[in-house]
Design an enzyme around this catalytic site. Structure first.
Site, PDB file in Angstrom:
ATOM      1  N   GLY A 106     -20.210   8.704 -25.767  1.00 18.32           N
ATOM      2  CA  GLY A 106     -21.153   8.454 -24.747  1.00 18.32           C
ATOM      3  C   GLY A 106     -21.081   9.629 -23.880  1.00 18.32           C
ATOM      4  O   GLY A 106     -21.702   9.562 -22.796  1.00 18.32           O
ATOM      5  N   SER A 123     -21.755   9.419 -29.888  1.00 17.27           N
ATOM      6  CA  SER A 123     -23.152   9.955 -29.777  1.00 17.27           C
ATOM      7  C   SER A 123     -23.954  10.036 -31.050  1.00 17.27           C
ATOM      8  O   SER A 123     -24.796  11.241 -31.239  1.00 17.27           O
ATOM      9  CB  SER A 123     -23.135  11.361 -28.988  1.00 17.27           C
ATOM     10  OG  SER A 123     -22.448  11.123 -27.773  1.00 17.27           O
ATOM     11  N   LYS A 125     -20.912  -2.970 -26.469  1.00 15.61           N
ATOM     12  CA  LYS A 125     -20.041  -2.612 -25.560  1.00 15.61           C
ATOM     13  C   LYS A 125     -20.328  -3.862 -24.378  1.00 15.61           C
ATOM     14  O   LYS A 125     -20.827  -4.785 -24.904  1.00 15.61           O
ATOM     15  CB  LYS A 125     -20.022  -1.360 -24.925  1.00 15.61           C
ATOM     16  CG  LYS A 125     -19.925  -0.321 -25.970  1.00 15.61           C
ATOM     17  CD  LYS A 125     -19.647   1.285 -25.439  1.00 15.61           C
ATOM     18  CE  LYS A 125     -19.265   2.031 -26.636  1.00 15.61           C
ATOM     19  NZ  LYS A 125     -18.934   3.505 -26.460  1.00 15.61           N
ATOM     20  N   GLU A 132     -14.031   7.669 -34.661  1.00 14.13           N
ATOM     21  CA  GLU A 132     -14.667   8.121 -33.470  1.00 14.13           C
ATOM     22  C   GLU A 132     -13.821   9.072 -32.282  1.00 14.13           C
ATOM     23  O   GLU A 132     -13.166   8.565 -31.799  1.00 14.13           O
ATOM     24  CB  GLU A 132     -14.725   6.924 -32.465  1.00 14.13           C
ATOM     25  CG  GLU A 132     -15.654   5.753 -33.303  1.00 14.13           C
ATOM     26  CD  GLU A 132     -16.480   4.623 -32.409  1.00 14.13           C
ATOM     27  OE1 GLU A 132     -17.511   4.632 -32.488  1.00 14.13           O
ATOM     28  OE2 GLU A 132     -15.729   4.232 -31.446  1.00 14.13           O
ATOM     29  N   HIS A 177     -10.809   0.113 -30.524  1.00  7.07           N
ATOM     30  CA  HIS A 177     -11.740   1.172 -29.954  1.00  7.07           C
ATOM     31  C   HIS A 177     -11.057   1.991 -28.878  1.00  7.07           C
ATOM     32  O   HIS A 177     -10.146   1.328 -28.172  1.00  7.07           O
ATOM     33  CB  HIS A 177     -12.824   0.387 -29.416  1.00  7.07           C
ATOM     34  CG  HIS A 177     -13.908   1.287 -29.107  1.00  7.07           C
ATOM     35  ND1 HIS A 177     -13.920   1.887 -28.014  1.00  7.07           N
ATOM     36  CD2 HIS A 177     -15.227   1.617 -29.728  1.00  7.07           C
ATOM     37  CE1 HIS A 177     -15.128   2.756 -27.980  1.00  7.07           C
ATOM     38  NE2 HIS A 177     -15.832   2.353 -29.144  1.00  7.07           N
ATOM     39  N   GLU A 230     -11.786   2.818 -25.993  1.00 12.73           N
ATOM     40  CA  GLU A 230     -12.086   2.266 -24.828  1.00 12.73           C
ATOM     41  C   GLU A 230     -11.019   1.127 -24.564  1.00 12.73           C
ATOM     42  O   GLU A 230     -10.375   1.224 -23.379  1.00 12.73           O
ATOM     43  CB  GLU A 230     -13.380   1.770 -24.443  1.00 12.73           C
ATOM     44  CG  GLU A 230     -14.341   2.723 -24.380  1.00 12.73           C
ATOM     45  CD  GLU A 230     -15.959   2.676 -24.852  1.00 12.73           C
ATOM     46  OE1 GLU A 230     -16.369   1.450 -25.154  1.00 12.73           O
ATOM     47  OE2 GLU A 230     -16.563   3.694 -24.942  1.00 12.73           O
ATOM     48  N   ASN A 249     -22.395  -1.224 -31.478  1.00 10.95           N
ATOM     49  CA  ASN A 249     -21.476  -1.510 -30.709  1.00 10.95           C
ATOM     50  C   ASN A 249     -22.164  -1.790 -29.433  1.00 10.95           C
ATOM     51  O   ASN A 249     -22.295  -0.662 -28.671  1.00 10.95           O
ATOM     52  CB  ASN A 249     -20.070  -0.623 -30.421  1.00 10.95           C
ATOM     53  CG  ASN A 249     -19.081  -1.050 -29.592  1.00 10.95           C
ATOM     54  OD1 ASN A 249     -19.100  -2.015 -29.012  1.00 10.95           O
ATOM     55  ND2 ASN A 249     -18.141  -0.346 -29.385  1.00 10.95           N
TER      56      ASN A 249
HETATM   57  P1  13P Z   1     -21.905   6.086 -28.189  1.00 11.59           P
HETATM   58  O1  13P Z   1     -22.692   6.231 -29.340  1.00 11.59           O
HETATM   59  O2  13P Z   1     -22.739   5.567 -26.954  1.00 11.59           O
HETATM   60  O3  13P Z   1     -21.387   7.621 -27.995  1.00 11.59           O
HETATM   61  O4  13P Z   1     -20.584   5.289 -28.218  1.00 11.59           O
HETATM   62  C1  13P Z   1     -20.092   5.355 -29.260  1.00 11.59           C
HETATM   63  C2  13P Z   1     -19.105   4.211 -29.668  1.00 11.59           C
HETATM   64  O5  13P Z   1     -18.151   4.113 -28.990  1.00 11.59           O
HETATM   65  C3  13P Z   1     -19.303   3.300 -30.588  1.00 11.59           C
HETATM   66  O6  13P Z   1     -18.127   2.378 -30.868  1.00 11.59           O
END
Ligand code: 13P
Length: 258
Positions: free
Chosen positions: A177, A217, A13, A171, A99, A101, A11
């Site tokens: 992150g 992560s 982002k 997740e 997601h 976010e 992903n």
């Molecule tokens: P990170 O791997 O940067 O923690 O992000 C995970 C994520 O949100 C994947 O969709």
């Protein structure tokens, strides 16, 4: 030994212009052999999907494409939105839905997630349906109830006849992150909760055939330990999917000592 084919999905982002995407897909393509074992997908921003598709087709890169979100209508006066038909015509196989976010920053709700999953599936896109708890919920012992209700609301009224029609990504929000990964055992336990919920909705046999990914992560150094857990069928990778070497090491976890 699970029969579910592992999926490693990146992903991206809101990172990478379409030019940067071209270089990254090229760099991945050089080192990703055709593989039976692990399926690899990338989910670039909408603006980079066409570049990624061109490199993938020209260089015959063994990678699937996905988007990071979509709207549920086919077309119409919906300024700023992107439809499932548009994604299909760009060669997308996957679309991330719900997601955290998007839920936290863009007012995504269980109801909109549900509409998007239903629309994606009716267009032959495979939703990567995200769920996960906050740290407060985990510490208050609410993780299980939260996951069950998130999964049930997201899938309300949705029929699934084949496990390949959907992927679920667990997740935990506190691990995204932050560099804090769930322990393999905790991640496995939560994925089991998701699978039991799927079994409740669709029966044990179908639930056994649906892939459940872990995200939060995931890095080259911890991917093997997570992937060997029996309930974890792959990873949704954020930060580490932006560097070709890191992402390739995660995709190649099977040859790194299993
Ligand atoms: P990170 O791997 O940067 O923690 O992000 C995970 C994520 O949100 C994947 O969709």
């Amino acid at each position: 030994m699970s029969e579910r084919r592992p999926l490693i999905a990146g992903n991206w982002k809101m990172f990478k212009t379409h030019l940067e995407a071209t270089s990254l897909v090229q760099a991945l393509g050089y080192k990703l052999p055709a593989r039976e074992g692990v399926e690899v997908a990338i989910c670039p921003p909408f603006t980079a999907l066409r570049s990624a598709q061109l490199v993938k087709d020209t260089d015959n890169v063994h990678i699937e494409l996905g988007a990071q979100d979509m709207y549920w209508e086919d077309e119409g006066a919906f300024t700023g939105q992107v439809s499932p038909t548009m994604l299909k015509s760009l060669g997308c196989k996957y679309v991330i839905i719900g997601h955290s976010e998007r839920r936290q920053l863009f007012a995504e709700t269980n109801e909109t997630v549900n509409k998007k999953i239903s629309s994606a599936m009716s267009h032959g896109l495979v939703p990567i349906f995200c769920c996960g708890e906050t740290l407060e919920q985990r510490e208050a012992g609410q993780m299980k109830d939260w996951l069950v209700s998130q999964v049930k609301s997201g899938l309300a009224g949705i029929e699934i006849d084949n496990g390949s029609q959907i992927v679920v990504a667990y997740e935990p929000i506190w691990a995204i992150g932050t560099g804090m990964t769930a322990t393999p055992q905790d991640a496995n336990d939560s994925c089991r909760v998701v699978r039991e919920t799927l079994a409740d909705l669709y029966g044990a046999e179908l639930a056994e055939s649906i892939r459940i990914l872990y995200g939060g992560s995931v890095k080259p150094d911890n991917s093997i330990q997570l992937m060997i857990e029996p309930q974890i069928d792959g990873a949704l990778v954020g930060g580490a999917s932006l560097k070709a070497d890191d992402f390739l090491r995660i995709c190649n976890y099977k040859s790194a000592g299993m």
